[in-house]
Design a protein around this motif. Structure first.
Motif, PDB file in Angstrom:
ATOM      1  N   LEU A  33       0.822  -1.223   0.000  1.00  0.00           N
ATOM      2  CA  LEU A  33       0.000   0.000   0.000  1.00  0.00           C
ATOM      3  C   LEU A  33       0.846   1.259   0.000  1.00  0.00           C
ATOM      4  N   GLY A  34       1.915   1.253   0.778  1.00  0.00           N
ATOM      5  CA  GLY A  34       2.704   2.476   0.928  1.00  0.00           C
ATOM      6  C   GLY A  34       1.808   3.595   1.431  1.00  0.00           C
ATOM      7  N   ASN A  35       1.849   4.739   0.790  1.00  0.00           N
ATOM      8  CA  ASN A  35       0.978   5.859   1.158  1.00  0.00           C
ATOM      9  C   ASN A  35      -0.163   6.035   0.169  1.00  0.00           C
ATOM     10  N   ASP A  36      -0.382   5.009  -0.663  1.00  0.00           N
ATOM     11  CA  ASP A  36      -1.405   5.079  -1.700  1.00  0.00           C
ATOM     12  C   ASP A  36      -2.754   4.575  -1.194  1.00  0.00           C
ATOM     13  N   THR A  37      -3.788   4.937  -1.915  1.00  0.00           N
ATOM     14  CA  THR A  37      -5.132   4.390  -1.730  1.00  0.00           C
ATOM     15  C   THR A  37      -5.413   3.551  -2.964  1.00  0.00           C
ATOM     16  N   LEU A  38      -5.632   2.237  -2.753  1.00  0.00           N
ATOM     17  CA  LEU A  38      -5.729   1.317  -3.881  1.00  0.00           C
ATOM     18  C   LEU A  38      -6.981   0.456  -3.810  1.00  0.00           C
ATOM     19  N   SER A  39      -7.457   0.035  -4.980  1.00  0.00           N
ATOM     20  CA  SER A  39      -8.552  -0.923  -5.056  1.00  0.00           C
ATOM     21  C   SER A  39      -7.987  -2.325  -4.814  1.00  0.00           C
ATOM     22  N   ALA A  40      -8.867  -3.287  -4.582  1.00  0.00           N
ATOM     23  CA  ALA A  40      -8.438  -4.672  -4.389  1.00  0.00           C
ATOM     24  C   ALA A  40      -7.722  -5.192  -5.638  1.00  0.00           C
ATOM     25  N   GLN A  66      -8.832  -8.212  11.913  1.00  0.00           N
ATOM     26  CA  GLN A  66      -8.039  -8.658  13.046  1.00  0.00           C
ATOM     27  C   GLN A  66      -6.966  -7.662  13.456  1.00  0.00           C
ATOM     28  N   GLN A  67      -6.372  -7.015  12.516  1.00  0.00           N
ATOM     29  CA  GLN A  67      -5.268  -6.119  12.836  1.00  0.00           C
ATOM     30  C   GLN A  67      -5.704  -4.651  12.942  1.00  0.00           C
ATOM     31  N   GLY A  68      -6.684  -4.248  12.133  1.00  0.00           N
ATOM     32  CA  GLY A  68      -7.170  -2.874  12.169  1.00  0.00           C
ATOM     33  C   GLY A  68      -6.163  -1.846  11.686  1.00  0.00           C
ATOM     34  N   VAL A  69      -5.268  -2.234  10.789  1.00  0.00           N
ATOM     35  CA  VAL A  69      -4.226  -1.315  10.339  1.00  0.00           C
ATOM     36  C   VAL A  69      -4.549  -0.633   9.019  1.00  0.00           C
ATOM     37  N   ILE A  70      -5.590  -1.106   8.330  1.00  0.00           N
ATOM     38  CA  ILE A  70      -6.048  -0.432   7.121  1.00  0.00           C
ATOM     39  C   ILE A  70      -7.521  -0.101   7.268  1.00  0.00           C
ATOM     40  N   GLU A  71      -7.997   0.740   6.380  1.00  0.00           N
ATOM     41  CA  GLU A  71      -9.413   1.103   6.401  1.00  0.00           C
ATOM     42  C   GLU A  71      -9.937   1.196   4.983  1.00  0.00           C
ATOM     43  N   MET A  72     -11.258   1.065   4.868  1.00  0.00           N
ATOM     44  CA  MET A  72     -11.932   1.201   3.576  1.00  0.00           C
ATOM     45  C   MET A  72     -12.272   2.662   3.344  1.00  0.00           C
ATOM     46  N   THR A  73     -12.280   3.063   2.079  1.00  0.00           N
ATOM     47  CA  THR A  73     -12.659   4.436   1.760  1.00  0.00           C
ATOM     48  C   THR A  73     -14.177   4.608   1.798  1.00  0.00           C
ATOM     49  N   GLN A  84     -11.908   1.235  -2.036  1.00  0.00           N
ATOM     50  CA  GLN A  84     -10.452   1.273  -2.021  1.00  0.00           C
ATOM     51  C   GLN A  84      -9.984   1.143  -0.575  1.00  0.00           C
ATOM     52  N   TYR A  85      -8.701   0.884  -0.433  1.00  0.00           N
ATOM     53  CA  TYR A  85      -8.129   0.644   0.891  1.00  0.00           C
ATOM     54  C   TYR A  85      -6.909   1.534   1.081  1.00  0.00           C
ATOM     55  N   ARG A  86      -6.686   1.934   2.322  1.00  0.00           N
ATOM     56  CA  ARG A  86      -5.522   2.756   2.672  1.00  0.00           C
ATOM     57  C   ARG A  86      -5.111   2.432   4.095  1.00  0.00           C
TER      58      ARG A  86
END
Length: 91
Positions: A33-40, A66-73, A84-86
Motif C-alpha cells: 500500500l505504501g501511502n497510496d489508496t488502492l482498489s483490491a 483482526q489487525q485494524g491497520v487499514i481502512e476502507m474508503t 479502495q483501501y488505505r
C-alpha cells in the motif's frame, strides 16, 4: 509434565505461529500500500497475483478485521466496485 500442561504448551506455540503469519501478511500488505489508496484489483496486481479473492481473504480481510491497520474508503458499502483501501489514519 502432565498431559494438560503439554496440550497448553502446544496450543500456545500454535497461537504464536498464527500471530507470526498474520503479522507477515499484514506487513506485506502495508508495504504494498505504501501511502497510496488502492482498489483490491490494484493491490492484487502489486502483489503479482492473479486471483483477487485470495488476496482479499489472506491480506485485506485479515488487516481490516483482526489487525485494524487499514481502512476502507467507503466503509458503509464494503462490496462497492469503487471500494479502495488505505493505511488507517492516526487519530
Amino acid at each position: 509434565m502432565s498431559s494438560l500442561c503439554l496440550i497448553c504448551a502446544v496450543v500456545s506455540c500454535a497461537d504464536d505461529s498464527v500471530k507470526k503469519v498474520e503479522n507477515f501478511y499484514t506487513q506485506k500488505l502495508l508495504d504494498v500500500l505504501g501511502n497510496d489508496t488502492l482498489s483490491a484489483a490494484e493491490i492484487t496486481k502489486r502483489f503479482g497475483r492473479s486471483h483477487r479473492p485470495t488476496v482479499s481473504k489472506n491480506y485485506l480481510n485479515l488487516a481490516l478485521a483482526q489487525q485494524g491497520v487499514i481502512e476502507m474508503t467507503i466503509p458503509d458499502k464494503p462490496k462497492s466496485r469503487y471500494q479502495q483501501y488505505r493505511k488507517r489514519l492516526s487519530r
